[in-house]
Scaffold this motif. Structure first.
Motif, PDB file in Angstrom:
ATOM      1  N   ASN A   7     -82.563  21.170  56.628  1.00 64.95           N
ATOM      2  CA  ASN A   7     -81.499  21.386  57.604  1.00 64.95           C
ATOM      3  C   ASN A   7     -80.935  22.779  57.452  1.00 64.95           C
ATOM      4  O   ASN A   7     -80.961  23.357  56.371  1.00 64.95           O
ATOM      5  CB  ASN A   7     -80.351  20.385  57.401  1.00 64.95           C
ATOM      6  CG  ASN A   7     -80.781  18.998  57.809  1.00 64.95           C
ATOM      7  OD1 ASN A   7     -81.516  18.855  58.783  1.00 64.95           O
ATOM      8  ND2 ASN A   7     -80.358  18.020  57.037  1.00 64.95           N
ATOM      9  N   LYS A  15     -65.971  25.953  65.293  1.00 65.03           N
ATOM     10  CA  LYS A  15     -65.710  24.832  66.197  1.00 65.03           C
ATOM     11  C   LYS A  15     -65.581  25.414  67.607  1.00 65.03           C
ATOM     12  O   LYS A  15     -64.639  26.153  67.895  1.00 65.03           O
ATOM     13  CB  LYS A  15     -64.427  24.103  65.778  1.00 65.03           C
ATOM     14  CG  LYS A  15     -64.152  22.913  66.659  1.00 65.03           C
ATOM     15  CD  LYS A  15     -62.984  22.084  66.145  1.00 65.03           C
ATOM     16  CE  LYS A  15     -62.719  20.939  67.102  1.00 65.03           C
ATOM     17  NZ  LYS A  15     -61.583  20.115  66.710  1.00 65.03           N
ATOM     18  N   GLN A  33     -75.009  23.772  69.106  1.00 61.88           N
ATOM     19  CA  GLN A  33     -75.134  22.693  68.110  1.00 61.88           C
ATOM     20  C   GLN A  33     -76.377  22.930  67.244  1.00 61.88           C
ATOM     21  O   GLN A  33     -76.339  22.779  66.021  1.00 61.88           O
ATOM     22  CB  GLN A  33     -75.228  21.350  68.827  1.00 61.88           C
ATOM     23  CG  GLN A  33     -75.055  20.151  67.919  1.00 61.88           C
ATOM     24  CD  GLN A  33     -75.109  18.855  68.706  1.00 61.88           C
ATOM     25  OE1 GLN A  33     -76.090  18.572  69.377  1.00 61.88           O
ATOM     26  NE2 GLN A  33     -74.056  18.053  68.621  1.00 61.88           N
ATOM     27  N   GLU A  38     -70.025  23.266  65.233  1.00 60.37           N
ATOM     28  CA  GLU A  38     -69.435  21.993  65.679  1.00 60.37           C
ATOM     29  C   GLU A  38     -69.011  22.200  67.136  1.00 60.37           C
ATOM     30  O   GLU A  38     -68.233  23.110  67.423  1.00 60.37           O
ATOM     31  CB  GLU A  38     -68.203  21.662  64.815  1.00 60.37           C
ATOM     32  CG  GLU A  38     -67.519  20.392  65.254  1.00 60.37           C
ATOM     33  CD  GLU A  38     -66.188  20.169  64.519  1.00 60.37           C
ATOM     34  OE1 GLU A  38     -65.925  20.873  63.508  1.00 60.37           O
ATOM     35  OE2 GLU A  38     -65.425  19.314  64.986  1.00 60.37           O
ATOM     36  N   PHE A  40     -67.724  20.746  71.087  1.00 61.08           N
ATOM     37  CA  PHE A  40     -67.204  19.687  71.951  1.00 61.08           C
ATOM     38  C   PHE A  40     -67.196  20.199  73.381  1.00 61.08           C
ATOM     39  O   PHE A  40     -67.179  21.408  73.628  1.00 61.08           O
ATOM     40  CB  PHE A  40     -65.818  19.214  71.501  1.00 61.08           C
ATOM     41  CG  PHE A  40     -64.726  20.241  71.591  1.00 61.08           C
ATOM     42  CD1 PHE A  40     -63.957  20.385  72.742  1.00 61.08           C
ATOM     43  CD2 PHE A  40     -64.442  21.079  70.502  1.00 61.08           C
ATOM     44  CE1 PHE A  40     -62.951  21.327  72.819  1.00 61.08           C
ATOM     45  CE2 PHE A  40     -63.431  22.024  70.575  1.00 61.08           C
ATOM     46  CZ  PHE A  40     -62.682  22.152  71.738  1.00 61.08           C
ATOM     47  N   VAL A 222     -73.876  14.118  71.990  1.00 57.52           N
ATOM     48  CA  VAL A 222     -72.962  13.130  71.411  1.00 57.52           C
ATOM     49  C   VAL A 222     -73.618  12.463  70.206  1.00 57.52           C
ATOM     50  O   VAL A 222     -72.994  12.279  69.153  1.00 57.52           O
ATOM     51  CB  VAL A 222     -72.541  12.094  72.483  1.00 57.52           C
ATOM     52  CG1 VAL A 222     -71.750  10.947  71.858  1.00 57.52           C
ATOM     53  CG2 VAL A 222     -71.718  12.778  73.577  1.00 57.52           C
ATOM     54  N   LYS A 223     -74.901  12.140  70.363  1.00 53.61           N
ATOM     55  CA  LYS A 223     -75.630  11.499  69.251  1.00 53.61           C
ATOM     56  C   LYS A 223     -75.621  12.380  68.005  1.00 53.61           C
ATOM     57  O   LYS A 223     -75.559  11.897  66.874  1.00 53.61           O
ATOM     58  CB  LYS A 223     -77.087  11.273  69.685  1.00 53.61           C
ATOM     59  CG  LYS A 223     -77.581   9.888  69.348  1.00 53.61           C
ATOM     60  CD  LYS A 223     -78.753   9.492  70.194  1.00 53.61           C
ATOM     61  CE  LYS A 223     -80.073   9.673  69.527  1.00 53.61           C
ATOM     62  NZ  LYS A 223     -81.182   9.381  70.469  1.00 53.61           N
ATOM     63  N   GLN A 224     -75.618  13.686  68.234  1.00 45.13           N
ATOM     64  CA  GLN A 224     -75.631  14.640  67.114  1.00 45.13           C
ATOM     65  C   GLN A 224     -74.211  14.999  66.670  1.00 45.13           C
ATOM     66  O   GLN A 224     -74.032  15.963  65.931  1.00 45.13           O
ATOM     67  CB  GLN A 224     -76.368  15.925  67.514  1.00 45.13           C
ATOM     68  CG  GLN A 224     -77.820  15.731  67.905  1.00 45.13           C
ATOM     69  CD  GLN A 224     -78.662  15.268  66.728  1.00 45.13           C
ATOM     70  OE1 GLN A 224     -79.143  14.142  66.715  1.00 45.13           O
ATOM     71  NE2 GLN A 224     -78.822  16.105  65.727  1.00 45.13           N
ATOM     72  N   GLY A 225     -73.217  14.298  67.197  1.00 46.12           N
ATOM     73  CA  GLY A 225     -71.856  14.483  66.680  1.00 46.12           C
ATOM     74  C   GLY A 225     -70.880  15.202  67.578  1.00 46.12           C
ATOM     75  O   GLY A 225     -69.717  15.404  67.186  1.00 46.12           O
ATOM     76  N   ALA A 226     -71.301  15.619  68.772  1.00 42.17           N
ATOM     77  CA  ALA A 226     -70.366  16.339  69.653  1.00 42.17           C
ATOM     78  C   ALA A 226     -69.410  15.358  70.331  1.00 42.17           C
ATOM     79  O   ALA A 226     -69.779  14.211  70.597  1.00 42.17           O
ATOM     80  CB  ALA A 226     -71.135  17.111  70.718  1.00 42.17           C
ATOM     81  N   ALA A 227     -68.215  15.836  70.612  1.00 42.50           N
ATOM     82  CA  ALA A 227     -67.259  15.009  71.378  1.00 42.50           C
ATOM     83  C   ALA A 227     -67.247  15.492  72.822  1.00 42.50           C
ATOM     84  O   ALA A 227     -67.476  16.675  73.091  1.00 42.50           O
ATOM     85  CB  ALA A 227     -65.866  15.142  70.774  1.00 42.50           C
TER      86      ALA A 227
END
Ligand SMILES: Cc1cc2nc3c(=O)[nH]c(=O)nc-3n(C[C@H](O)[C@H](O)[C@H](O)COP(=O)(O)OP(=O)(O)OC[C@H]3O[C@@H](n4cnc5c(N)ncnc54)[C@H](O)[C@@H]3O)c2cc1C
Length: 429
Positions: A7, A15, A33, A38, A40, A222-227
């Motif tokens: 990774n 952010k 991403q 991070e 959103f 979203v699956k990878q953590g984004a809002a």
């Protein structure tokens, strides 16, 4: 940047809030991403409900010809007075758009057109390839097709009129095959017998569902953590020139960086940051025909009627026309029905009348700068707020390169292509 266990861990992880979840916003957010940030998204609607919903889906490597070309001033009156014409202006809107129209005509100066075409080539030359890695990661490759697109001329006169545009494409590295009437009909048998000829660009691609493409990219984010914040962005909270938060109707969302990707609605956000931009909307329409009588192999453009017929997952999509009427005016569905009438001329197997349940009509707001180029830049007021909007007629096709460039800018890397033509301060003329 340091690698750890396969990774990538960034030391300069930020952010980043992306305002707008159309194709540009989701592509940019996906690239950020991937770069380790991070991210959103902030959108007042569900992802992909803006212009990215109903477009013609073309990934046109050949779409390097700006909308305003030399001689446009002479064509405008004929277009504007033809009810079937490709361009309509609501006259009550003229006072609002007069300045933009003057710039639009000025953008058609021969030397400017050469410059704009070169810039568009940088954006579009690898249209599908640039977006493909993000689409692959989102497991949506079935929505991308690389089998070319066709440009059809009904008359030799129409062909001759467009010669200049094809010469411009040739100077910018676009390759094509010219098809005479017989070869054209062989390639696409559903075309009217009296078409004069056509041009096949094999390097073009398309998506069979622009909305699903955006939706898949958003879901993967979203699956990878984004809002995804369902709210209207109203501005920015700055400490001096540094970004603290994105202001929304629901409150402030803290962010180290922001990207304005709100399509045709980006203008007030940029204005707050000291960048008054001549961003307008070229409204466009589509008609979807469910269970059509014809099955096109590739997107097929009527170069004289100025619309595109694209084989889509939900049927045949007829998309095009430009209407200058601003962001607030209700749709004029006649503009969409004109597309159907035009298409009947090109594809005689289409019916004279369709029951309403086989049709759906749509209007969307292309975000348009007068010189047919987007704004890709850092804002004047804050080094933390970036722009990615104004992609006009080529937002799908240029989303991949836009994502690459925004990732470059936010990482502080030299941009992959020259971004000088996309600067926010270029409208001194
Ligand atoms: C008829 C037609 C045919 C077209 N055909 C093609 C084609 O074949 N190929 C091609 O490449 N391009 C085509 N285009 C152009 C393409 O659709 C656009 O360039 C592209 O969709 C623009 O994407 P975007 O993400 O910038 O804007 P949008 O898709 O409009 O997304 C902007 C998003 O921002 C959100 N938003 C706006 N303001 C705010 C706010 N204040 N706060 C929060 N969210 C906000 C909106 O809700 C929206 O979701 C076509 C367009 C039309 C209309």
């Amino acid at each position: 940047m340091a690698a750890s266990g396969g990774n990538t861990v960034r030391r300069d992880r930020r952010k980043v809030g992306v305002i707008g979840a159309g194709i540009i916003g989701v592509a940019v957010a996906s690239a950020l991403q991937r770069d380790g940030h991070e991210v959103f998204l902030v959108d007042r609607d569900a992802p992909g409900r803006g212009a990215s919903f109903g477009n013609a889906g073309l990934f046109g490597t050949s779409s390097v010809v700006p909308m305003s070309m030399p001689g446009v001033i002479h064509q405008l009156p004929a277009w504007l007075t033809d009810p079937l014409g490709p361009l309509a202006l609501r006259w009550t809107y003229l006072p609002w758009i007069a300045g933009w129209l003057l710039r639009y005509v000025a953008a058609g100066r021969a030397d400017r057109v050469e410059h704009q075409a070169r810039a568009l080539r940088g954006m579009l030359g690898r249209a599908v390839d640039n977006l493909a890695p993000l689409v692959e990661a989102a497991e949506a490759t079935a929505l991308l097709h690389r089998n070319g697109s066709l440009f059809v001329y009904r008359s030799p006169k129409g062909f001759a009129k467009d010669r200049r545009a094809w010469e411009l494409r040739a100077r910018n590295g676009v390759a094509w095959e010219e098809l005479d009437a017989a070869r054209l009909r062989q390639f696409e048998p559903s075309l009217a017998a009296d078409c004069a000829g056509g041009i096949l660009v094999r390097a073009n691609g398309h998506t069979s569902d622009p909305f699903q493409l955006v939706t898949h990219l958003a879901r993967h984010l979203v699956k990878q953590g984004a809002a995804i914040h369902r709210s209207a962005a109203t501005g920015f909270a700055l400490d001096g020139d540094r970004l603290r938060a994105i202001r929304t109707a629901e409150g402030d969302i803290p962010a180290d960086a922001a990207v304005v990707a709100a399509g045709a609605f980006s203008r007030p956000l940029a204005r707050q940051l000291g960048d008054p931009l001549p961003l307008e909307t070229e409204r466009g329409y589509h008609v979807m025909l469910r269970d059509p009588e014809i099955a096109l192999g590739v997107p097929t453009a009527d170069q004289e009627g100025k619309f595109m017929a694209t084989p889509m997952a939900g049927g045949l999509r007829l998309a095009g026309t430009v209407e200058l009427a601003g962001l607030a005016a209700p749709p004029d569905w006649q503009r969409a029905r004109i597309l159907l009438r035009q298409a009947r001329g090109l594809f005689p197997a289409l019916l004279d009348h369709y029951p309403e349940e086989r049709l759906s009509l749509w209007m969307g707001h292309r975000p348009a700068l007068p010189d047919s180029l987007p704004v890709i830049d850092r804002s004047r007021r804050s080094p933390d707020v970036f722009y990615a909007f104004g992609h006009g007629h080529v937002g799908m096709a240029s989303s991949g390169m836009t994502a690459i460039l925004l990732a470059d800018l936010i990482a502080g890397r030299p941009p992959t292509i020259d971004i000088a033509p996309f600067r926010a301060n270029r409208f001194a003329w």
